[in-house]
Design an enzyme around this catalytic site. Structure first.
Site, PDB file in Angstrom:
ATOM      1  N   GLY A  41       0.820  -1.221   0.000  1.00 24.89           N
ATOM      2  CA  GLY A  41       0.000   0.000   0.000  1.00 24.89           C
ATOM      3  C   GLY A  41       0.844   1.258   0.000  1.00 24.89           C
ATOM      4  O   GLY A  41       0.545   2.237  -0.694  1.00 24.89           O
ATOM      5  N   CYS A  42       1.920   1.240   0.768  1.00 24.27           N
ATOM      6  CA  CYS A  42       2.787   2.416   0.873  1.00 24.27           C
ATOM      7  C   CYS A  42       3.559   2.647  -0.421  1.00 24.27           C
ATOM      8  O   CYS A  42       3.797   3.788  -0.824  1.00 24.27           O
ATOM      9  CB  CYS A  42       3.737   2.266   2.060  1.00 24.27           C
ATOM     10  SG  CYS A  42       2.843   2.092   3.632  1.00 24.27           S
TER      11      CYS A  42
END
Length: 151
Positions: A41-42
């Site tokens: 996600g990051c």
């Protein structure tokens, strides 16, 4: 927090720099807090900010990412992903606490303290103009950019 003065802070930054919020007055700023370098996600969120970075710059806005990871980890992540913006290291959670992004989260059935993915837009005068908490990555950067263009 919107329409309140952003708390001033100083953190070590990639590029062997020190970032001080007070020093960037006169420019809009997006601060995005993310849980961990090199996680799916990051990575996607950072890539989305990279994809739209020129648009943020054209709107008179800079971007920085903050997590608890070390500067060494940040340097590797930034280099690997080609991020055009700086990543700030907050291992003591000082700035995370100032912005209220530390939360208890469930991970594999256990409660752990971690950063709630959050984004803040700070205007030229240093006021928080908008915040998003519990961010879902898909489409988020476009939403932030649309808001920045209204400033």
């Amino acid at each position: 927090m919107p329409n309140q003065a952003a708390p001033d802070f100083t953190l070590p930054s990639t590029g062997n720099k020190t970032f001080q919020l007070q020093a960037i007055r006169g420019k809009h700023l997006v601060i995005y807090f993310y849980p961990k370098d090199s996680t799916p996600g990051c990575t996607t969120e950072g890539a989305d900010f990279t994809q739209h970075y020129a648009d943020f710059q054209a709107a008179g806005c800079d971007v920085v990412g903050i997590s608890r990871d070390s500067l060494k980890s940040h340097e590797n992540f930034k280099h690997k992903m080609g991020f055009p913006f700086e990543l700030l290291s907050d291992p003591d959670e000082t700035v995370c606490e100032l912005f209220g992004v530390m939360k208890l989260k469930n991970m594999y059935g256990k409660q752990v303290r971690g950063i709630e993915r959050s984004t803040f837009v700070i205007d030229k005068e240093g006021a928080i103009r908008q915040e998003w908490r519990g961010v879902k990555v898909p489409g988020h950067v476009e939403t932030v950019l649309s808001f920045v263009k209204t400033l």
